[in-house]
Design an enzyme around this catalytic site. Sequence first.
Site, PDB file in Angstrom:
ATOM      1  N   LYS A  77       0.861  -1.184   0.000  1.00 42.97           N
ATOM      2  CA  LYS A  77       0.000   0.000   0.000  1.00 42.97           C
ATOM      3  C   LYS A  77       0.900   1.239   0.000  1.00 42.97           C
ATOM      4  O   LYS A  77       1.985   1.216   0.608  1.00 42.97           O
ATOM      5  CB  LYS A  77      -0.859  -0.049   1.276  1.00 42.97           C
ATOM      6  CG  LYS A  77      -1.814   1.121   1.452  1.00 42.97           C
ATOM      7  CD  LYS A  77      -2.617   0.946   2.749  1.00 42.97           C
ATOM      8  CE  LYS A  77      -3.606   2.061   2.983  1.00 42.97           C
ATOM      9  NZ  LYS A  77      -4.371   1.880   4.238  1.00 42.97           N
ATOM     10  N   SER A 152      -9.382   1.854   3.667  1.00 44.62           N
ATOM     11  CA  SER A 152      -8.590   2.586   2.710  1.00 44.62           C
ATOM     12  C   SER A 152      -7.664   1.709   1.870  1.00 44.62           C
ATOM     13  O   SER A 152      -7.234   2.118   0.798  1.00 44.62           O
ATOM     14  CB  SER A 152      -7.757   3.637   3.445  1.00 44.62           C
ATOM     15  OG  SER A 152      -6.881   3.016   4.366  1.00 44.62           O
ATOM     16  N   SER A 176      -9.259  -0.594   7.865  1.00 39.84           N
ATOM     17  CA  SER A 176      -8.795  -0.467   6.479  1.00 39.84           C
ATOM     18  C   SER A 176      -8.204  -1.706   5.846  1.00 39.84           C
ATOM     19  O   SER A 176      -7.960  -1.711   4.641  1.00 39.84           O
ATOM     20  CB  SER A 176      -7.755   0.641   6.379  1.00 39.84           C
ATOM     21  OG  SER A 176      -8.408   1.857   6.206  1.00 39.84           O
TER      22      SER A 176
HETATM   23  N1  GLN Z   1     -12.386   3.749   7.051  1.00 37.39           N
HETATM   24  C1  GLN Z   1     -11.802   4.231   8.260  1.00 37.39           C
HETATM   25  C2  GLN Z   1     -11.511   5.704   8.147  1.00 37.39           C
HETATM   26  O1  GLN Z   1     -11.896   6.276   7.207  1.00 37.39           O
HETATM   27  C3  GLN Z   1     -10.605   3.442   8.587  1.00 37.39           C
HETATM   28  C4  GLN Z   1      -9.383   3.903   7.935  1.00 37.39           C
HETATM   29  C5  GLN Z   1      -8.191   3.083   8.239  1.00 37.39           C
HETATM   30  O2  GLN Z   1      -8.277   2.046   8.890  1.00 37.39           O
HETATM   31  N2  GLN Z   1      -7.065   3.578   7.810  1.00 37.39           N
HETATM   32  O3  GLN Z   1     -10.899   6.288   8.993  1.00 37.39           O
END
Ligand code: GLN
Length: 481
Positions: A77, A152, A176
């Site tokens: 990532k 993400s 994420s």
């Molecule tokens: N979807 C969550 C957010 O928007 C988690 C993001 C993540 O785990 N980096 O913060």
Amino acid sequence: MLKTDSSFSKFQQSLYQNKSSCVDRVQHHLSVIKNKLHLNVFLSVYEKEALEKAAEIDEKIKRGTAGKLAGLVVGLKDVFSYKDHPLQASSKILDGFIAQYNATIVQRLLDEDAIIIGRQNCDEFAMGSSNENSAFGPTLNSIDESRVPGGSSGASAVAVMADMCQVSIGSDTGGSVRQPAAFCGVVGLKPTYSRISRYGLIAYGSSFDCVGIFSKNIEDIALVLEVIAGEDEMDSTVSHQSVAAYSELLKISGEKKYKIAYINGTLQSDVLQREIKSALTQTLTQLKEDGHTIQGIDFPLLEYTLPTYYILATAEASSNLSRYDGVRYGYRSSNTKDLESMYKKSRSEGFGKEVQRRILLGTFVLSASYYDAYYTKAQKVRNLIRQKTKEIFKDYDFIIMPTTPSTAFKLGEHTENPVAMYLADLYSVHANVAGIPAISLPIGKDLEGLPIGLQIAADDFEEAKLFQFSKVLMNFEYSSC
Ligand code: GLN
């Protein structure tokens, strides 16, 4: 029915028996990447380098000097520092930035002869649940291209699902890794907080950030965790607990009967998609038939996990992201007249909308007049959630939950409504707020053929047990719900 794909160790056996080569393997993944460019998964593909490294490792295998991960093709990532390679957290503000050093996880993968094939798209600074907040445009879900892959680390999940690499490394601050794993039909692990060094991981919410792993099977995840976890003098928050031999422990057959809790509120909730509820209920029934103890418990604090997360994570983000000021690295606005306008313009042109929203929210909850009402309060609630969660593990081995309230939604479906987007994290943030390990497993499909994810959480540092139990669940036969 969803079955595990072949594990890396099986492929490695064929390498050692001279039936395949690392070069062939890399070529295979490269051709998939090329055929599916429209999915927008990779921001950079290290074609030449990966092929050279593969040839080198093929030689090492012949000489008997290859590392434990020889032949493992990995995607990263775009939040991990990989020396001399671009790094920008899918943000314009890091345009042109080249990593100066290797993240600990990158170094450990390379030391064991893994091959890094490229840098994967994600939501900007890992903020999002759909991969639509990327400065490079969204990634499409390979199962249904009109849908998001989750976020993400959405692209990292697609890469594994579509066979662009064997394993992806993502980050999980609020879900994420697990949420995209559920949306794409692969396995995603968020280990215990502090299990893996964060050195070289671009910070979002430092007290939540975890390095996570994607694969199609548990064996690969156990093996990679074993290599990348553990003490690191570059990150003082890493645990000193020794790293278990996860992959060996996984071979011990799981005859054990477990005590499993599920949270009543989650299964009764109106927001839970019907097919997810029925897949979960079927799984719980089968576990019971197999002799495990299954009990519904009340956990009223669950509804506070999402607000607690969004207060604390944005507070930490507003501080972590203050370093992107147009002075030291990345994007600088050309259209400025003095120092202050340079800061302001660089930041407002360089950051996307969602990142700006979170910096504003975080600054607000940390401001003198609201600090106690929001930040201090949320810290107290977080402590309570952790304490009550730990109490559950005095009586139970695992907590089972849906990973997400719905299967993959359509591109653009929630972009105008941030709160609807935040609800995608309803069940995943609990593990981050409490700091415990959790894994998402594919357990079938909904009526439209979209994958359903089930989440298992365990007590701190119980990853070995989590893997053993996950293997039991991966061997179940799942039908469409
Ligand atoms: N979807 C969550 C957010 O928007 C988690 C993001 C993540 O785990 N980096 O913060």
